[in-house]
Design a protein around this motif. Structure first.
Motif, PDB file in Angstrom:
ATOM      1  N   LYS A  35     -84.588  11.852  -3.721  1.00  0.00           N
ATOM      2  CA  LYS A  35     -86.168  11.615  -3.901  1.00  0.00           C
ATOM      3  C   LYS A  35     -86.869  11.991  -5.320  1.00  0.00           C
ATOM      4  N   THR A  51     -90.397   2.004   4.962  1.00  0.00           N
ATOM      5  CA  THR A  51     -90.375   3.953   4.780  1.00  0.00           C
ATOM      6  C   THR A  51     -91.952   4.246   4.358  1.00  0.00           C
ATOM      7  N   ALA A  54     -91.600   9.839   0.575  1.00  0.00           N
ATOM      8  CA  ALA A  54     -91.908  11.231   0.679  1.00  0.00           C
ATOM      9  C   ALA A  54     -93.004  11.679   0.030  1.00  0.00           C
ATOM     10  N   TRP A 112     -84.295  11.658   3.639  1.00  0.00           N
ATOM     11  CA  TRP A 112     -83.181  11.455   5.268  1.00  0.00           C
ATOM     12  C   TRP A 112     -83.804  11.126   5.784  1.00  0.00           C
ATOM     13  N   GLU A 113     -85.285  10.616   5.745  1.00  0.00           N
ATOM     14  CA  GLU A 113     -86.259   9.921   6.657  1.00  0.00           C
ATOM     15  C   GLU A 113     -85.113   8.266   6.575  1.00  0.00           C
ATOM     16  N   LYS A 114     -84.912   7.631   5.055  1.00  0.00           N
ATOM     17  CA  LYS A 114     -83.978   6.558   5.409  1.00  0.00           C
ATOM     18  C   LYS A 114     -82.736   6.363   5.748  1.00  0.00           C
ATOM     19  N   SER A 115     -82.169   7.249   6.931  1.00  0.00           N
ATOM     20  CA  SER A 115     -81.050   7.490   7.778  1.00  0.00           C
ATOM     21  C   SER A 115     -81.037   6.140   8.267  1.00  0.00           C
ATOM     22  N   LYS A 118     -82.446   5.515  11.745  1.00  0.00           N
ATOM     23  CA  LYS A 118     -83.747   5.723  11.897  1.00  0.00           C
ATOM     24  C   LYS A 118     -83.545   4.404  11.943  1.00  0.00           C
TER      25      LYS A 118
END
Length: 153
Positions: A35, A51, A54, A112-115, A118
């Motif tokens: 990010k 997604t 961020a 982390w939201e692109k892990s 998920k």
């Protein structure tokens, strides 16, 4: 492991070993998983597919980005001024507090939201059977191997 770190730079100081490993970890992460301020938002990689962006992401000035050579000649990375400063800080740590601050900044700049944890299959909309889940290199969307069928002629 620690023995390889000692062989490479001859240093047995745990702080130096930790800094070396942190720098190596940063090198191993693809730029699209960073990010702002570690990622140049003007890269050609579509970083927001699948997604939400961020919060707080601001494009960086393209004139402040340098090319950073890697071991792979074809893989040239755009390095932002903030990432360059972070790398210099990691290379110059003299105590555990400085290294901790570098680690905190580093973890806060990872998307982390692109892990992979998920990711859901685009066909069946389930996130189970991760070992059979294929990820697209371009968009990070997932597909189970058993959900995708190839039509033969």
């Amino acid at each position: 492991n620690a023995e390889n770190d000692v062989k490479e730079n001859g240093d047995t100081n745990p702080l130096s070993i930790a800094a070396t490993r942190l720098a190596a970890l940063e090198q191993a992460i693809e730029r699209r998983y960073f990010k702002h301020p570690f990622r140049d938002d003007k890269l050609q990689i579509p970083s927001n597919i699948g997604t939400a962006l961020a919060p707080g992401e601001v494009p960086t000035d393209a004139s402040n980005v340098e090319e950073y050579p890697t071991k792979t000649p074809a893989a040239k990375l755009n390095i932002t001024p903030a990432l360059r400063t972070w790398r210099n800080a990691v290379a110059g740590v003299t105590n555990a507090s400085q290294l901790s601050m570098c680690m905190t900044l580093f973890t806060s700049c990872i998307a982390w939201e692109k892990s992979i944890m998920k990711v859901f299959c685009q066909m069946c909309r389930k996130g189970d059977n991760e070992e059979l889940l294929l990820l697209c290199d371009a968009c990070d969307r997932g597909y189970h191997t058993y959900c995708c069928t190839v039509s033969y002629m």
